[in-house]
Design a protein around this motif. Sequence first.
Motif, mmCIF file in Angstrom:
data_model
loop_
_atom_site.group_PDB
_atom_site.id
_atom_site.type_symbol
_atom_site.label_atom_id
_atom_site.label_comp_id
_atom_site.label_asym_id
_atom_site.label_seq_id
_atom_site.Cartn_x
_atom_site.Cartn_y
_atom_site.Cartn_z
ATOM 1 N N ARG A 102 8.418 -37.133 5.537
ATOM 2 C CA ARG A 102 7.861 -36.975 4.196
ATOM 3 C C ARG A 102 6.486 -36.323 4.215
ATOM 4 N N ASP A 103 5.731 -36.498 5.288
ATOM 5 C CA ASP A 103 4.363 -35.964 5.312
ATOM 6 C C ASP A 103 4.277 -34.519 5.780
ATOM 7 N N THR A 104 5.186 -34.099 6.661
ATOM 8 C CA THR A 104 5.119 -32.741 7.202
ATOM 9 C C THR A 104 6.253 -31.839 6.711
ATOM 10 N N PHE A 105 7.253 -32.419 6.074
ATOM 11 C CA PHE A 105 8.364 -31.663 5.478
ATOM 12 C C PHE A 105 9.292 -31.031 6.526
ATOM 13 N N VAL A 106 9.140 -31.387 7.790
ATOM 14 C CA VAL A 106 9.968 -30.799 8.849
ATOM 15 C C VAL A 106 10.897 -31.850 9.449
ATOM 16 N N MET A 107 11.840 -31.390 10.235
ATOM 17 C CA MET A 107 12.825 -32.239 10.903
ATOM 18 C C MET A 107 12.216 -33.528 11.452
ATOM 19 N N ASP A 108 12.831 -34.649 11.128
ATOM 20 C CA ASP A 108 12.394 -35.949 11.646
ATOM 21 C C ASP A 108 13.029 -36.155 13.019
ATOM 22 N N ALA A 109 12.249 -35.962 14.066
ATOM 23 C CA ALA A 109 12.773 -36.034 15.432
ATOM 24 C C ALA A 109 13.324 -37.416 15.765
ATOM 25 N N GLU A 110 12.837 -38.440 15.089
ATOM 26 C CA GLU A 110 13.301 -39.805 15.345
ATOM 27 C C GLU A 110 14.732 -40.023 14.862
ATOM 28 N N LYS A 111 15.252 -39.120 14.044
ATOM 29 C CA LYS A 111 16.592 -39.286 13.480
ATOM 30 C C LYS A 111 17.619 -38.351 14.117
#
Length: 369
Positions: A102-111
């Motif tokens: 939500r803060d950087t608008f890029v792919m969530d690597a944790e998911k």
Amino acid sequence: MIPLCVPEIKGNEWKYIKECLDTNWVSSVGSYVDKFERDFAKFVGANSAVVNVNGTSALHLALKVLGIEEGDEVIVPSMTFIAPVNAVKYVGAEPVFVDICRDTFVMDAEKIEELITQKTKAILPVHIYGNIVDMDKVMEIANKYNLYVIEDATESLGSIYKGKHTGTIGHIGCFSFNGNKLITTGAGGMLVTNDKELSERAKFLSTQAKVTLENKGFYHSDIGFNFRMPNILAAMGCAQLENIEEYIEVKRKNAFIYNELLKDIKNITLPVEKPQTKNVFWLYSILIEDGFPVSRDELIKIMYEAGIETRPFFTPVHTMPSYLNCRCGDLSVTQEVSSKGINLPSSVSLKQENIEKVCEVIKILGKKL
């Protein structure tokens, strides 16, 4: 009208292009093609670079040289310009959509890891608007599962992650030089890699897999592509690259001015710069939260009426007709951020008074709270 993002042409563009015209070296063979590749690779810190006709062709070529094919899966974000997702389909593979931060608008690597199957062959992080994916986590997962990583750095040229340019951390990085990018050749792209074999294979396939025989005839040992960049465009790229450090500093300075003018307005979320990163802020991007007096789309209309061009965030690709049936994780953050995000004017030529005008419109609306 204050434009969203237009090119800055102020250096040796006319001189270098005129040289191409004067010497008749205007097509895909010429000294500027080689020079642009060398200079670009040096700037980003890659071992080699291969010019392409556009960023989409660079992505297509990257997937091809890594052997991604029918039956394979590639993990990509849904909130992105559609090019990297289309490129996955070009080689017959299937995109698998992962949610964003939500803060950087890029792919969530944790998911990412929860989406990996035996069909997964690559991860394709997209560094949108200048923001940077958590590449340490991406590479950790890729190494664990023996996956390729192709970085779409088309919107993050100049952004730095822990001392490395985006596009140089994965196996292959891809860039675009479209008219609205940090530097432009009108149309054009670049593939970079630190792997000599991949670079040579990419160059070979991008030039129609052409071998010149002893009698000067042509022989084609593979199915190649006409992805070559003309010398005349490479000449413009060389001139643009000479000023890139200045352009980066202007982008960052303008972002900090935006931050200062907008920091006290309630119910908007400003872009971030994570520790050990340098965000180029290619587009200055904010979220219009639920408590703001007008919606994101209403703000776009108000801005336009005030002579200011803006643009909403990308529409999630998984909602497009061609991608409705693709496998995906929970994309709730993608849906929310896409509906609230707006890009504000971000040209290199943007003046402080322009930024003040943009922010004043937002401030007046914010005072209605």
